[in-house]
Design an enzyme around this catalytic site. Structure first.
Site, mmCIF file in Angstrom:
data_model
loop_
_atom_site.group_PDB
_atom_site.id
_atom_site.type_symbol
_atom_site.label_atom_id
_atom_site.label_comp_id
_atom_site.label_asym_id
_atom_site.label_seq_id
_atom_site.Cartn_x
_atom_site.Cartn_y
_atom_site.Cartn_z
ATOM 1 N N LYS A 193 -40.777 -17.796 -51.576
ATOM 2 C CA LYS A 193 -41.217 -16.620 -51.281
ATOM 3 C C LYS A 193 -42.652 -16.407 -50.255
ATOM 4 O O LYS A 193 -42.499 -15.569 -49.735
ATOM 5 C CB LYS A 193 -41.465 -15.786 -52.558
ATOM 6 C CG LYS A 193 -40.238 -15.850 -53.469
ATOM 7 C CD LYS A 193 -40.579 -14.787 -54.684
ATOM 8 C CE LYS A 193 -39.203 -14.459 -55.277
ATOM 9 N NZ LYS A 193 -38.384 -15.706 -56.020
HETATM 10 C C1 LIG Z 1 -37.327 -15.663 -56.242
HETATM 11 C C2 LIG Z 1 -36.587 -16.917 -56.690
HETATM 12 C C3 LIG Z 1 -35.190 -16.973 -56.616
HETATM 13 C C4 LIG Z 1 -34.260 -16.080 -56.469
HETATM 14 O O1 LIG Z 1 -34.269 -15.492 -55.270
HETATM 15 P P1 LIG Z 1 -33.721 -14.064 -54.968
HETATM 16 O O2 LIG Z 1 -33.985 -13.849 -53.376
HETATM 17 O O3 LIG Z 1 -34.194 -13.115 -55.879
HETATM 18 O O4 LIG Z 1 -32.102 -14.307 -55.180
HETATM 19 C C5 LIG Z 1 -34.791 -18.356 -56.857
HETATM 20 N N1 LIG Z 1 -35.607 -19.337 -56.936
HETATM 21 C C6 LIG Z 1 -36.996 -19.373 -56.981
HETATM 22 C C7 LIG Z 1 -37.935 -20.404 -57.530
HETATM 23 C C8 LIG Z 1 -37.486 -18.197 -56.748
HETATM 24 O O5 LIG Z 1 -38.667 -17.725 -56.816
#
Ligand SMILES: *Cc1c(COP(=O)(O)O)cnc(C)c1O
Length: 478
Positions: free
Chosen positions: A117
């Site tokens: 993210k």
């Molecule tokens: C947020 C997250 C996901 C999921 O991603 P999305 O965009 O919500 O589908 C998967 N793995 C990790 C480590 C995350 O932080």
């Protein structure tokens, strides 16, 4: 470029917005999600010309059409460079082959909070600050996190003068490392809230704040969770970056994506819409498998959220799936708005024959329970010497089971550093991964967090009170 809401009324083709408006608003006023009126398509020659370029250069070329009109090229190049300077790998997102299996790991976790993210949020925080400052405005971010969004968002805006952030997480349902990455940030513009409920309830609380238009306008609310289109945009880049390294545009590539809110894999879909040759996506879920089920039988049906070893994917309503549904409904915002309303009321949505087969052309679904997650970590460690976090491990297990064509390379998105989830990793390989240097003292830092029940009135009261107290002190100077 013009943007529309997934729930725009078809009369008068609906209202269109600029990138700046979309970025500042997050969620659309009609309850829908913003996306481009048309996807920019790059030619084969344009993709080919990007091969061998550094990450930031690919980023500029992929994102340029989306931000034109809001940022000029020099300013945007500076924001991109500043954002990815915070990453510990010079490549930003290293791509590693797993032996000669045809599988590759795309490591997206070298940013400040060790999860993918950061890739989008480091950029979004900077873009917001620049545009708010230029307009002499301030904004309040209200968000919900199942784990990683919260710390990445907080890290992206900590200390910024024009922004306050109120971040809710489900009490007791995020890992200790995840919680501490949020609650140990003492910047005065950061407000952490632990809600005694599930992530989906946290998300509903955030949505309820946005639905109250007077409240929304009073605080200039904005959202930085994955419903903000600017995040989708920034995530398109690494699909292109990885595919180009594996032979695109001359050769197709597949992706396996650990999925919760469908933001990450939707960005991959956007890359395909822009002309990148992607053979298919594997939507890899944990036991909270609403997306794996809709991909199996064409019916979206909510279930109760259950905690798992991969908490960032403990989600039963994947907000970003609405963006894909928009295309499956022939981009008819009115029809989609009605469908979403009935899904809200009944917890069920049947895609119909045509929608389902169109969905399955590009997407396969799979699920992994906790036991399979642990054995996937052990398996990858034994075969290739790589230690995966539990989210990535689900992507890895699903990738192995869902190769449509073994000649097509498949990229597993490595979404978090294993040290964020030491318990699961220890169960699999018998030792705890170490936190990288910049977080080494995390477990010793003091925490600050407020508790809340699942009550929207109490949440709004808290935000009103805090903002009336801090506003004069930190208002941007004229
Ligand atoms: C947020 C997250 C996901 C999921 O991603 P999305 O965009 O919500 O589908 C998967 N793995 C990790 C480590 C995350 O932080």
């Amino acid at each position: 470029m013009k943007y529309i809401s997934t729930r725009h009324s078809s009369q008068g083709a609906g209202e269109t917005l600029t990138f700046e408006e979309v970025m500042l608003a997050g969620l659309a006023r009609d309850g829908g999600l913003y996306l481009p009126l048309e996807w920019p398509r790059l030619s084969t020659a344009e993709w080919s010309a990007m091969r061998g370029l550094p990450y930031n250069e690919v980023a500029l070329r992929v994102m340029r059409p989306f931000v034109a009109g809001t940022f000029d090229e020099d300013e945007f190049a500076r924001l991109v460079a500043d954002s990815y300077r915070t990453f510990e790998s010079p490549e930003v997102a290293p791509l590693k082959p797993l032996g000669d299996s045809g599988l590759h790991l795309l490591e997206l976790f070298h940013g400040p909070t060790l999860a993918f993210k950061d890739v989008a949020l480091q950029l979004l925080g900077r873009m917001l600050e620049v545009r708010l400052a230029a307009r002499n405005r301030r904004a309040v971010i209200v968000g919900a996190t199942s784990g990683d969004t919260g710390s990445a968002a907080i890290e992206a805006v900590r200390g910024k003068r024009a922004i306050d952030i109120f971040m809710m997480h489900p009490f007791g349902r995020v890992s200790e490392v995840q919680r501490r990455q949020m609650t140990t940030v003492m910047a005065p513009n950061v407000h952490n809230i632990a809600v005694r409920s599930t992530f989906d309830d946290c998300q509903d609380l955030a949505k309820a704040c946005f639905a109250d238009l007077a409240f929304r306008d009073r605080h200039s609310l904005t959202a930085v969770n994955s419903i903000n289109f600017a995040r989708v945009m920034a995530q398109i880049v690494y699909y292109a970056w990885a595919a180009l390294r594996l032979g695109a545009p001359d050769r197709p590539v597949a992706f396996s994506v650990p999925t919760g809110n469908f933001g990450n894999v939707y960005a991959g879909y956007a890359a395909a819409c822009m002309g990148l040759p992607i053979s298919h996506f594997v939507v890899a879920t944990n036991r909270n498998d609403i997306l794996a089920r809709v991909l199996a039988d064409g019916t979206m049906a909510t279930a109760v959220v259950e905690p798992s070893l991969s908490p960032s994917m403990d989600i039963q309503i994947s907000s970003n799936f609405e963006r894909l549904l928009f295309d499956l409904y022939g981009r008819d915002g009115k029809a989609l708005a009605a469908a979403m309303q009935s899904f809200r009321a009944t917890g069920k949505l049947a895609l119909g024959e045509a929608g389902f087969s169109s969905l399955r052309r590009l997407f396969d679904g799979d699920r992994c329970d906790d036991e399979e997650t642990v054995s996937a970590i052990a398996d990858c460690h034994k075969r290739y010497g790589e230690v995966l976090d539990p989210h990535t491990a689900i992507g890895y297990a699903a990738a192995k089971r869902n190769r449509r064509d073994p000649a097509i390379p498949m990229v597993v998105l490595a979404t978090a550093h294993p040290a964020k989830f030491p318990d699961a990793v220890e169960r699999a390989i018998g030792r705890r991964p170490e936190l990288p240097g910049r977080l080494a003292d995390l477990m010793d830092r003091a925490e600050r967090v407020d508790g809340l029940t699942n009550d929207v009135a109490a949440l709004k009261r808290m935000i009103d009170e805090r903002m009336s107290a801090v506003q004069p002190a930190r208002a941007p100077r004229r």
